[in-house]
Scaffold this motif. Structure first.
Motif, mmCIF file in Angstrom:
data_model
loop_
_atom_site.group_PDB
_atom_site.id
_atom_site.type_symbol
_atom_site.label_atom_id
_atom_site.label_comp_id
_atom_site.label_asym_id
_atom_site.label_seq_id
_atom_site.Cartn_x
_atom_site.Cartn_y
_atom_site.Cartn_z
ATOM 1 N N TRP A 106 29.453 -71.559 -56.253
ATOM 2 C CA TRP A 106 30.828 -71.169 -56.553
ATOM 3 C C TRP A 106 30.900 -70.365 -57.843
ATOM 4 N N ILE A 130 30.037 -66.938 -56.969
ATOM 5 C CA ILE A 130 31.113 -66.271 -56.235
ATOM 6 C C ILE A 130 32.190 -65.792 -57.198
ATOM 7 N N ASP A 131 32.571 -66.662 -58.127
ATOM 8 C CA ASP A 131 33.616 -66.311 -59.085
ATOM 9 C C ASP A 131 33.165 -65.192 -60.017
ATOM 10 N N ARG A 167 31.151 -62.870 -59.029
ATOM 11 C CA ARG A 167 30.821 -61.753 -58.125
ATOM 12 C C ARG A 167 29.323 -61.487 -58.050
ATOM 13 N N LEU A 214 27.183 -62.171 -55.512
ATOM 14 C CA LEU A 214 27.336 -62.682 -54.155
ATOM 15 C C LEU A 214 26.007 -62.995 -53.477
ATOM 16 N N GLN A 238 35.056 -62.594 -49.998
ATOM 17 C CA GLN A 238 34.671 -61.620 -51.021
ATOM 18 C C GLN A 238 33.882 -60.455 -50.421
ATOM 19 N N LEU A 244 44.784 -66.078 -61.882
ATOM 20 C CA LEU A 244 44.678 -65.441 -60.569
ATOM 21 C C LEU A 244 46.031 -65.407 -59.864
ATOM 22 N N ARG A 264 35.430 -62.146 -60.233
ATOM 23 C CA ARG A 264 36.426 -62.150 -59.156
ATOM 24 C C ARG A 264 37.792 -61.713 -59.688
ATOM 25 N N SER A 268 37.734 -57.991 -60.322
ATOM 26 C CA SER A 268 37.842 -57.269 -59.052
ATOM 27 C C SER A 268 39.286 -57.226 -58.571
ATOM 28 N N LEU A 269 39.995 -58.340 -58.728
ATOM 29 C CA LEU A 269 41.392 -58.384 -58.295
ATOM 30 C C LEU A 269 42.258 -57.461 -59.152
#
Length: 444
Positions: free
Chosen positions: A211, A214-215, A217, A219, A255, A371, A408, A411-412
């Motif tokens: 995780w 993932i957070d 990035r 991946l 993602q 977020l 993440r 990216s958002l």
């Protein structure tokens, strides 16, 4: 003339001074070396210890909280005897009596009058087979429930740190270290029940590392950790650990824009026994499925799964659950609803859902709050309210001040800037946002 205690170049009179008061005086001068040693053994920073103590305080329904400043007063000896609730929380974190952490009760405290050996025997007997800290190098030949408890406590501390700061490489490495320790404990003599619990903890640590990637990035690294976590969860015969892995797998697929894979992962979690037994888990898996369907632009399926998620959550009752699941509840479901509705073009409804999420999110979920704020800004932007959307994003940077933005989140924010340039390329507001924040969101 009375006796003198010499510490460094300072002298302290000790004649007629109670022993506890004398020790407290020494602690204030030299600092709390016992607590420092325990902190080093667990591999916790001062901030992480504060988060772990706060988790125990919340579990005990205490309103008080501690911060790094309080931890520093413990370490430098200025606070020789914390308040009762904090003492109990510290004992819970370190799994030992408070005196072993270097704290000195006042002379009038009744606990000082007890035989310390009696107290120690009582404490140790209540934690089966008390052993060394999970993240120190040595381990005993016999492994018991207390070893598993220590590992879980440290895992919960890492989860709390993630809630505050988000995924980063140090968090990933600390999680992998915990997983290695759980596997190393398998070499010891233990029961089958404890062995399964060790596999479960190792799966939790590995999923935590995934995780974090993932957070952040990262991946490809996340996928490798998830493959290992799923293997460990299967060996543990632990369906809730498998749900954790499938939940993270759905997030990873999201993602990567593999939306069919995200639906499949969420449905795999739905098929597990714990999902049928626990409405909270069922709600999470249906919400993940709804998100996947919305990304596939299947509005009917997305809204159907969202209704299932809402219905299941209304049936959930408070009960002990793993630390990784503490993020999910009414606030998170509102946040996911906002994403789903925005994907389906219901931007005003998405904005309302984001406001509901922000009003319900606990303050300690700083990363999730940032977020949700970004999602709020996106729903405002998609309604054409450019100035309000840009103003809303200022809250993201304020919330995360003092910590790097997780990948993440960057990216958002990149998605926000892209949509801003698409919808309002020539406005002064769009240019000003880019000038002010481009460097901050793209490089921090």
């Amino acid at each position: 003339m009375g006796l003198l205690l010499l510490v460094g170049t300072r002298k302290f009179p000790v004649l007629e001074q109670p022993v506890a008061g004398l020790l407290a005086t020494v602690s204030r001068v030299t600092g709390n070396s016992s607590l420092k040693a325990k902190l080093d053994q667990l591999g916790l920073t001062q901030a992480e210890l504060a988060l772990a103590v706060n988790a125990h305080l919340r579990a005990a329904a205490e309103r008080d909280t501690v911060g790094e400043r309080t931890v520093r007063t413990w370490l430098n000896g200025k606070t020789a005897w914390p308040h009762k609730a904090k003492r109990r929380a510290l004992e819970g974190v370190f799994r030992c009596p408070i005196e072993e952490l270097g704290f000195i009760p006042p002379a009038s405290n009744a606990r000082l009058e007890e035989d310390p050996h009696v107290f120690r025997r009582t404490f140790v007997s209540s934690t089966v087979g008390a052993a060394a800290s999970p993240l120190v190098g040595s381990w005993r030949s016999t492994v018991g429930a207390s070893d598993v408890a220590r590992l879980r406590d440290h895992l919960d501390a890492l989860t709390a740190l993630d809630d505050q700061r988000g995924g980063h490489s140090e968090l990933e490495e600390s999680a992998l270290k915990g997983a290695r320790k759980a596997i190393e404990f398998q070499k010891g003599s233990t029961s089958q029940r404890i062995r399964l619990r060790l596999f479960s903890v190792a799966a939790g640590y590995t999923a935590n590392a995934a995780w974090s990637c993932i957070d952040a990035r990262q991946l490809d690294r996340a996928q490798g950790h998830l493959d290992e976590a799923l293997r460990l969860a299967g060996m543990a015969q632990d369906s809730i650990a498998q749900v954790q892995v499938w939940n993270a797998t759905a997030m990873l697929a999201h993602q990567r824009r593999d939306h069919g894979g995200a639906v499949a992962a969420a449905q795999a979690a739905q098929a597990l026994g714990v999902t049928r037994r626990d409405p909270m888990v069922a709600s999470l898996t249906h919400a993940r499925t709804a998100l996947g369907h919305s990304n596939l632009r299947d509005g009917a399926a997305a809204l159907r799964s969202l209704r299932y998620a809402e219905s299941a959550l209304s049936k959930a009752r408070p009960e002990p659950r793993p630390g990784w699941l503490q993020f999910y509840g009414v606030a998170e479901l509102h946040a996911l609803t906002a994403i789903i509705l925005d994907r389906l073009g219901e931007h005003a409804a998405a904005e309302a859902a984001s406001y509901r999420a922000l009003s319900a999110l606990p303050k300690n979920f700083r990363r999730n709050r940032a977020l949700a704020t970004t999602r709020l800004a996106l729903s405002q932007l998609h309604q054409g309210d450019v100035e309000q959307a840009c103003a809303t994003t200022e809250g993201v940077f304020s919330l995360m001040e003092g910590a790097p933005l997780p990948g993440r989140m960057r990216s958002l924010l990149g998605d926000f800037y892209r949509d801003l340039l698409t919808l309002a390329p020539d406005t002064a507001t769009a240019r000003a946002w880019g000038d002010r924040y481009r460097t901050e969101w793209s490089t921090t």
